[in-house]
Design an enzyme around this catalytic site. Sequence first.
Site, mmCIF file in Angstrom:
data_model
loop_
_atom_site.group_PDB
_atom_site.id
_atom_site.type_symbol
_atom_site.label_atom_id
_atom_site.label_comp_id
_atom_site.label_asym_id
_atom_site.label_seq_id
_atom_site.Cartn_x
_atom_site.Cartn_y
_atom_site.Cartn_z
ATOM 1 N NE ARG A 27 -4.039 -1.897 2.159
ATOM 2 C CZ ARG A 27 -4.748 -2.385 3.158
ATOM 3 N NH1 ARG A 27 -4.483 -1.984 4.399
ATOM 4 N NH2 ARG A 27 -5.705 -3.244 2.954
ATOM 5 C CD GLU A 39 -3.675 -7.060 -5.536
ATOM 6 O OE1 GLU A 39 -4.361 -8.073 -5.281
ATOM 7 O OE2 GLU A 39 -3.707 -6.036 -4.828
ATOM 8 C CE1 TYR A 122 -9.012 -8.160 -5.900
ATOM 9 C CE2 TYR A 122 -6.993 -9.312 -6.546
ATOM 10 C CZ TYR A 122 -7.655 -8.411 -5.732
ATOM 11 O OH TYR A 122 -6.977 -7.740 -4.772
ATOM 12 C CG ASP A 140 -11.728 -9.677 -2.633
ATOM 13 O OD1 ASP A 140 -12.789 -9.022 -2.480
ATOM 14 O OD2 ASP A 140 -10.840 -9.721 -1.772
ATOM 15 C CB CYS A 209 -26.255 -4.556 7.216
ATOM 16 S SG CYS A 209 -25.763 -6.215 6.690
#
Length: 358
Positions: A27, A39, A122, A140, A209
Amino acid sequence: MTKDNLHPFSEAILSWYSSNARDLPWRQTQDPYVIWLSEIILQQTRVAQGLPYFHKLLNTFPTINHLAEADEALLFRNWQGLGYYSRARNLHKTAKLIAQKYHGLFPQTYHELVKLPGIGPYTAAAIASFSFGEAVPVVDGNVFRILARYFGIEIDIMQSSARKEFTEIAQQLIPTDYAATFNQAIMEFGSLQCSPVPNCGTCPLRLSCVAFETQRTQLLPNKSKSKAPRNRYFNYFIVVQRNKFLVRMRADKDIWQGLWEFVQHETLQVAELPDAIGPFENLLTFPTTELQAPAKHLLSHQRIFTRAWLIQVPDNVNIPVPENFQWMDAQDFENCGKPVLILNLITDNLVLHEWLHE
DNA sequence: AATTCGGGGAT
DNA sequence: ATCCCAGAATT
């Protein structure tokens, strides 16, 4: 979607991430090579398991040109133990492709990235957003889980049609100007907050939710069960003569392509010491002792039961070497990528361990 | 659309 | 034991 008309979901995810993000090494860069490497490593692999491999591989192959020019055997040796070894092969294939046909520069769009070996929907979205800011959503396992719960989506996520539905929803949610951060955030949220066993008590999204409202967090995402793994029975023969071992690289359309192993004989059930071993005529006339072998080696789709024997061939005997086999000394074998089952077999036997680790 | 590819950690 | 992990390629 821009910052001014964010979906409440996206706003909450970004806000949550700003105070809950872990400090992960990939990151801290936008370098597409580093992003790509991380990845591929993280495909179906937990952060904790992939992290040491990320550092090791980046140290061994600091740039895509290092990787492109590297011997594939060295890559497999560095990938040893991580699993899904076709990732390593495709990594090398794509590195060479980019070095040669793209002059070492990564393509910068999802559309181009997704064509490259080992890069699917992805990973293309991850690289395109993290490195180049393209507003394409990552979908994902985390995203499947969060969206299924938050919006109460019942579709079986194992069906291949599910990706299309979830991608369309995620595309509606991703902020054009904050695509990279949103993609990082939604995966982090799935990993830490909306985990398989969710932490609804501290969830900033629980009041909106659907799964929480209807008490279906245990039932979503709806995922059909995978079928039971099949049993296999591997019999290994560690054939040694003059401090060399009879080994081969697996190349069949089967598990562990590109990894090295001893002479192997597969049977349909637990085998006793056989009369003959495949292409080898009279190996079993030499001193043979059974070794301790891993009782059961578990893969996600196979259960492998193993027996192993040590065969010591006298120095003056000439053994014909079958196709695909070769004699290898301990030093060279150490530098070959091997399945964890073989590593365990070596570790579990003192004699083998001393022979094969210096 | 379903199957095949690894290995390990959490429950 | 079972699930699932920053999935992709093949059948």
